[in-house]
Motif scaffolding. Structure first.
Motif, short mmCIF file in Angstrom:
data_model
loop_
_atom_site.label_atom_id
_atom_site.label_comp_id
_atom_site.label_asym_id
_atom_site.label_seq_id
_atom_site.Cartn_x
_atom_site.Cartn_y
_atom_site.Cartn_z
N LYS A 220 0.82 -1.21 0.00
CA LYS A 220 0.00 0.00 0.00
C LYS A 220 0.85 1.26 0.00
CE LYS A 220 -0.71 0.31 5.04
NZ LYS A 220 -1.73 0.29 6.13
N HIS A 221 2.07 1.16 0.54
CA HIS A 221 2.95 2.33 0.57
C HIS A 221 3.60 2.56 -0.80
CE1 HIS A 221 2.85 0.97 4.88
NE2 HIS A 221 2.37 2.20 4.95
N ILE A 222 3.77 1.49 -1.54
CA ILE A 222 4.22 1.63 -2.93
C ILE A 222 3.18 2.43 -3.70
CG2 ILE A 222 4.69 0.41 -5.10
CD1 ILE A 222 5.95 -1.82 -3.51
N ASP A 223 1.90 2.07 -3.54
CA ASP A 223 0.82 2.77 -4.22
C ASP A 223 0.77 4.24 -3.81
OD1 ASP A 223 0.07 0.43 -5.50
OD2 ASP A 223 -1.38 -0.12 -3.95
N GLU A 224 1.08 4.49 -2.54
CA GLU A 224 1.02 5.86 -2.02
C GLU A 224 2.07 6.76 -2.65
OE1 GLU A 224 1.04 8.12 2.33
OE2 GLU A 224 0.81 5.94 2.22
N THR A 230 8.68 8.90 -10.85
CA THR A 230 8.71 7.93 -11.95
C THR A 230 9.66 6.77 -11.65
OG1 THR A 230 10.46 9.19 -13.06
CG2 THR A 230 8.18 9.70 -13.67
N ALA A 231 10.33 6.84 -10.50
CA ALA A 231 11.28 5.79 -10.12
C ALA A 231 10.54 4.49 -9.82
CB ALA A 231 12.08 6.22 -8.90
N LYS A 232 11.21 3.37 -10.03
CA LYS A 232 10.66 2.08 -9.64
C LYS A 232 10.68 1.99 -8.12
CE LYS A 232 11.03 -2.89 -10.54
NZ LYS A 232 9.66 -2.98 -11.09
N ILE A 233 9.63 1.44 -7.53
CA ILE A 233 9.51 1.34 -6.07
C ILE A 233 9.40 -0.13 -5.69
CG2 ILE A 233 8.29 2.13 -4.01
CD1 ILE A 233 7.02 4.31 -5.77
N ILE A 234 10.24 -0.57 -4.77
CA ILE A 234 10.22 -1.97 -4.34
C ILE A 234 10.30 -2.07 -2.82
CG2 ILE A 234 11.27 -2.80 -6.48
CD1 ILE A 234 13.92 -3.13 -4.91
N LEU A 235 9.83 -3.19 -2.29
CA LEU A 235 10.01 -3.52 -0.88
C LEU A 235 11.31 -4.30 -0.74
CD1 LEU A 235 6.40 -4.78 -0.07
CD2 LEU A 235 7.33 -2.50 0.34
N VAL A 236 12.10 -3.98 0.29
CA VAL A 236 13.35 -4.70 0.51
C VAL A 236 13.41 -5.23 1.95
CG1 VAL A 236 14.63 -3.41 -1.23
CG2 VAL A 236 14.64 -2.60 1.13
N ASP A 237 14.17 -6.29 2.13
CA ASP A 237 14.37 -6.89 3.44
C ASP A 237 15.39 -6.07 4.22
OD1 ASP A 237 15.08 -8.49 5.64
OD2 ASP A 237 14.64 -10.33 4.56
N GLY A 238 14.91 -5.32 5.18
CA GLY A 238 15.78 -4.42 5.93
C GLY A 238 16.83 -5.12 6.76
N GLU A 239 16.58 -6.38 7.11
CA GLU A 239 17.56 -7.10 7.92
C GLU A 239 18.88 -7.29 7.18
OE1 GLU A 239 15.60 -10.67 9.11
OE2 GLU A 239 14.31 -9.66 10.57
N TYR A 240 18.81 -7.46 5.87
CA TYR A 240 20.04 -7.64 5.10
C TYR A 240 20.82 -6.34 4.97
CZ TYR A 240 18.64 -12.36 3.84
OH TYR A 240 18.29 -13.68 3.89
N PHE A 241 20.15 -5.22 5.19
CA PHE A 241 20.82 -3.93 5.10
C PHE A 241 21.26 -3.39 6.46
CE2 PHE A 241 18.97 -3.67 0.84
CZ PHE A 241 19.98 -3.03 0.14
N SER A 242 20.72 -3.91 7.54
CA SER A 242 21.02 -3.30 8.84
C SER A 242 21.49 -4.28 9.91
CB SER A 242 19.79 -2.54 9.35
OG SER A 242 18.68 -3.40 9.48
#
Length: 261
Positions: A220-224, A230-242
């Protein structure tokens, strides 16, 4: 036995600690990976890996607020903290009664140094060395992979209401650079707030990443945000980044998938 944490503070033990309280989720997971799970007596409510850890150990609070009485009853030999995840007040209060190790991590090299320190403190040098070698091999392979991938300009969101992104002087920003990404907010310090209006003015933004933590972003936040950029929007696994412990051994395989979107 005298050891030094990542703030340069000296910590002394008569023997390897056998009763451990960990106030940092990624460091709890690291302890299990090193084979000292049986020595952990207390964790936070955010210590979710492995999944069974919270049902097996005493929960002493969160990362910013802990129950000192619960910790006292556990009679720990050592308490593990992190400069960013835990407060200065927590560290100062606990170190009056117990040895407290504080990690301070903004890069992979500092994460590997912490793993080495844990290997020394908990008498798990072989396990720590093996894990460090695996992470280095994975990173070397990933460095070769990413060197041939086109560079992308990205924004990494960690919070909503207000919208917040990752800036410089963070572990996430370091891993974005490892990926060959250009953080469009890399000139701002730490975790700056950003409005939708400001986001809409950024030129040549290729990719927006919505992290799974600390804010649980969803579709729903991608839609928001779709009408904002115009950028591509994706969900990412934050654990792999933090998460800067043993999860790094798996992170680079995950990062490869992000370059396929």
């Amino acid at each position: 036995m005298i050891h030094t944490d990542q703030l340069g503070r000296r910590i002394e033990f008569p023997r390897p600690p056998k009763r451990i309280v960990s106030l940092v989720p990624s460091q709890t997971e690291l302890l299990v990976s090193l084979g000292v799970s049986d020595d952990i007596v207390g964790v936070t409510k955010f210590c979710v890996h492995p999944k069974t850890i919270r049902s097996q150990k005493a929960i002493v609070g969160g990362t910013k607020k802990v129950n000192y009485e619960k910790i006292k009853k556990l009679n720990p030999d050592i308490i593990l903290c992190n400069k960013e995840e835990n407060t200065k007040e927590i560290v100062e209060y606990l170190e009056k009664e117990y040895p407290v190790h504080v990690s301070d991590i903004f890069s992979i090299s500092e994460a590997l140094e912490m793993i080495k320190q844990y290997g020394d403190i908990f008498d798990k040098k072989v396990e720590a060395t093996t894990l460090i070698s695996k992470i280095r091999l994975e990173k070397d392979s990933f460095d070769n992979f990413v060197s041939g991938v086109p560079q992308k300009r990205v924004a990494y969101f960690i919070w909503k209401d207000p919208w917040m992104v990752t800036g410089k002087n963070t572990f996430v920003d370091h891993l974005l650079k490892v990926n060959g990404f250009v953080n469009v907010f890399g000139d701002k310090d730490r975790y700056p707030e950003v409005s939708k209006e400001e986001l809409s003015t950024i030129q040549d933004l290729d990719l927006i990443m919505l992290s799974s933590e600390p804010y649980p972003f969803s579709e729903k936040h991608i839609d928001e945000l779709k009408n904002t950029t115009t950028a591509k929007i994706i969900l990412v696994d934050g654990e792999y980044f933090s998460w800067y412990g043993s999860r790094l051994a798996e992170a680079f395989s995950y990062f490869r998938t992000l370059h396929e979107v």
